[in-house]
Write a protein that holds these residues in place. Structure first.
Motif, PDB file in Angstrom:
ATOM      1  N   PHE A  40       0.862  -1.177   0.000  1.00 46.93           N
ATOM      2  CA  PHE A  40       0.000   0.000   0.000  1.00 46.93           C
ATOM      3  C   PHE A  40       0.896   1.223   0.000  1.00 46.93           C
ATOM      4  N   LEU A  41       0.907   1.945  -1.107  1.00 41.61           N
ATOM      5  CA  LEU A  41       1.882   3.015  -1.302  1.00 41.61           C
ATOM      6  C   LEU A  41       1.207   4.338  -1.638  1.00 41.61           C
ATOM      7  N   ALA A  42       1.773   5.419  -1.122  1.00 41.90           N
ATOM      8  CA  ALA A  42       1.316   6.747  -1.528  1.00 41.90           C
ATOM      9  C   ALA A  42       1.571   6.913  -3.006  1.00 41.90           C
ATOM     10  N   ASN A  43       0.600   7.421  -3.720  1.00 43.79           N
ATOM     11  CA  ASN A  43       0.672   7.545  -5.168  1.00 43.79           C
ATOM     12  C   ASN A  43       0.990   8.991  -5.531  1.00 43.79           C
ATOM     13  N   TYR A  44       2.204   9.213  -6.055  1.00 43.78           N
ATOM     14  CA  TYR A  44       2.638  10.579  -6.322  1.00 43.78           C
ATOM     15  C   TYR A  44       2.349  11.025  -7.759  1.00 43.78           C
ATOM     16  N   ARG A  45       1.737  10.154  -8.527  1.00 46.73           N
ATOM     17  CA  ARG A  45       1.341  10.567  -9.877  1.00 46.73           C
ATOM     18  C   ARG A  45       0.027  11.342  -9.799  1.00 46.73           C
ATOM     19  N   SER A  46      -0.316  12.015 -10.890  1.00 50.59           N
ATOM     20  CA  SER A  46      -1.608  12.689 -10.942  1.00 50.59           C
ATOM     21  C   SER A  46      -2.700  11.657 -11.176  1.00 50.59           C
ATOM     22  N   PRO A  47      -3.911  11.883 -10.673  1.00 53.91           N
ATOM     23  CA  PRO A  47      -5.000  10.942 -10.926  1.00 53.91           C
ATOM     24  C   PRO A  47      -5.240  10.772 -12.422  1.00 53.91           C
ATOM     25  N   SER A  48      -5.644   9.577 -12.819  1.00 53.47           N
ATOM     26  CA  SER A  48      -5.941   9.328 -14.226  1.00 53.47           C
ATOM     27  C   SER A  48      -7.269   9.987 -14.592  1.00 53.47           C
ATOM     28  N   GLU A  49      -7.629   9.897 -15.876  1.00 54.99           N
ATOM     29  CA  GLU A  49      -8.865  10.518 -16.346  1.00 54.99           C
ATOM     30  C   GLU A  49     -10.096   9.923 -15.671  1.00 54.99           C
ATOM     31  N   LYS A  50      -9.999   8.661 -15.231  1.00 56.39           N
ATOM     32  CA  LYS A  50     -11.139   7.989 -14.620  1.00 56.39           C
ATOM     33  C   LYS A  50     -11.202   8.195 -13.108  1.00 56.39           C
ATOM     34  N   GLU A  51     -10.181   8.829 -12.548  1.00 57.46           N
ATOM     35  CA  GLU A  51     -10.092   8.950 -11.096  1.00 57.46           C
ATOM     36  C   GLU A  51     -10.451  10.354 -10.609  1.00 57.46           C
ATOM     37  N   ILE A  52     -10.908  10.414  -9.372  1.00 57.99           N
ATOM     38  CA  ILE A  52     -11.272  11.678  -8.740  1.00 57.99           C
ATOM     39  C   ILE A  52     -10.022  12.532  -8.555  1.00 57.99           C
ATOM     40  N   THR A  53     -10.096  13.784  -8.905  1.00 52.35           N
ATOM     41  CA  THR A  53      -8.924  14.658  -8.843  1.00 52.35           C
ATOM     42  C   THR A  53      -8.765  15.281  -7.454  1.00 52.35           C
ATOM     43  N   ASP A  54      -7.617  15.938  -7.257  1.00 51.48           N
ATOM     44  CA  ASP A  54      -7.337  16.631  -6.000  1.00 51.48           C
ATOM     45  C   ASP A  54      -8.398  17.685  -5.696  1.00 51.48           C
ATOM     46  N   ASP A  55      -8.882  18.353  -6.729  1.00 48.69           N
ATOM     47  CA  ASP A  55      -9.870  19.411  -6.536  1.00 48.69           C
ATOM     48  C   ASP A  55     -11.257  18.854  -6.250  1.00 48.69           C
ATOM     49  N   GLU A  56     -11.505  17.622  -6.674  1.00 50.19           N
ATOM     50  CA  GLU A  56     -12.839  17.035  -6.536  1.00 50.19           C
ATOM     51  C   GLU A  56     -13.028  16.203  -5.268  1.00 50.19           C
TER      52      GLU A  56
END
Length: 275
Positions: free
Chosen positions: A100-116
């Motif tokens: 279980f790792l912190a994910n430092y990439r940006s969310p993909s198009e299908k994933e909820i974003t930081d702003d959302e």
């Protein structure tokens, strides 16, 4: 004379064959290259497995996340971590092929974003309040009061078995503030925003909480089949006497344990998953 002519013809043919065998392939290749180079060609290719997308079921996701969370420190509030007697909330000597790792990439198009994520979490909390899983007085989730981190839960031996989840936690800036009716921690699916696990402070008492109704509503909300009660003779499964455990079958040989419990004194209700 005719014999000499035949011999000359045969020798000439043989010589021509030798020349062609040496020069012919190269000349033919150059000729073909002239027709192919600097030209654009299109061709429809058949794609093997087109239209097939490997996707984990809800049961598989729940099981995978439970295994991954069990490989590290669980997302608990300060009180549940403090009351744990096995070393500050860390499971000792755990081994396996899950991480279980912190994910430092940006969310993909299908994933909820930081702003959302904060609005999504607030909506998920509202859905659970309406379903009777969380107390109705839990307050809104806002960026000013909460922190969010994207994680990846991965089966190392089968990397295609992976999910992305958001962890939303009450900010450290609220350490000395009133936490009543606050969400403390939650794990949300990064694609659909559903809550796998949560800890909330409430004004309710354990005697006022219908645990069976909570697990039934949460199972329906997640799209899971109804669980079976989980009985164990181990009296040290939790650091609180107020809890009830249920078992969800992931496969024929695998299961996920879901616990609904309560920490008296701080009035913290929790629903957590484990293996």
């Amino acid at each position: 004379m005719r014999q000499k002519t035949k011999i000359a013809v045969v020798l000439g043919a043989a010589a021509s064959a030798v020349v062609l065998s040496v020069w012919g392939p190269e000349a033919l290749a150059k000729y073909q290259d002239r027709n192919l180079l600097n030209q654009t060609y299109t061709k429809t290719a058949e794609r093997a497995g087109e239209g097939y997308l490997y996707k984990l079921s809800v049961d598989d996701k729940l099981y995978l996340l439970a295994r991954c969370l069990s490989s590290q420190t669980l997302p608990e509030s300060e009180q549940s971590a403090f009351t744990r007697s096995d070393g500050g909330g860390v499971y000792q000597n755990l081994k396996g092929s899950y991480t279980f790792l912190a994910n430092y990439r940006s969310p993909s198009e299908k994933e909820i974003t930081d702003d959302e994520i904060y609005e999504t979490c607030s909506q998920a909390v509202d859905a659970l309040k309406e379903a009777g899983v969380m107390p109705g007085e839990i307050k809104e989730i806002t960026p000013e009061a909460y922190d969010a981190t994207l994680y990846s839960a991965i089966d190392i031996l089968e990397p295609r078995n992976n999910i992305a989840v958001w962890k939303v936690s009450l900010s450290d800036s609220w350490e000395n503030r009133n936490k009543e009716n606050r969400l403390m921690d939650a794990y949300l699916d990064a694609e659909d925003g559903k809550i796998y696990e949560f800890y909330v402070r409430t004004s309710l008492l354990w005697e006022e909480i219908d645990v069976d109704a909570i697990i039934a509503s949460w199972s329906s909300y997640m799209g899971l089949s109804q669980p079976e009660p989980y009985e164990s003779e181990n009296p040290l499964l939790e650091t609180t006497p107020f809890y009830k455990k249920y078992v969800f079958a992931a496969t024929e040989d695998e299961r996920t344990i879901v616990t609904v419990g309560f920490y008296e004194g701080i009035n913290e209700l929790f629903l957590k998953i484990s293996r």
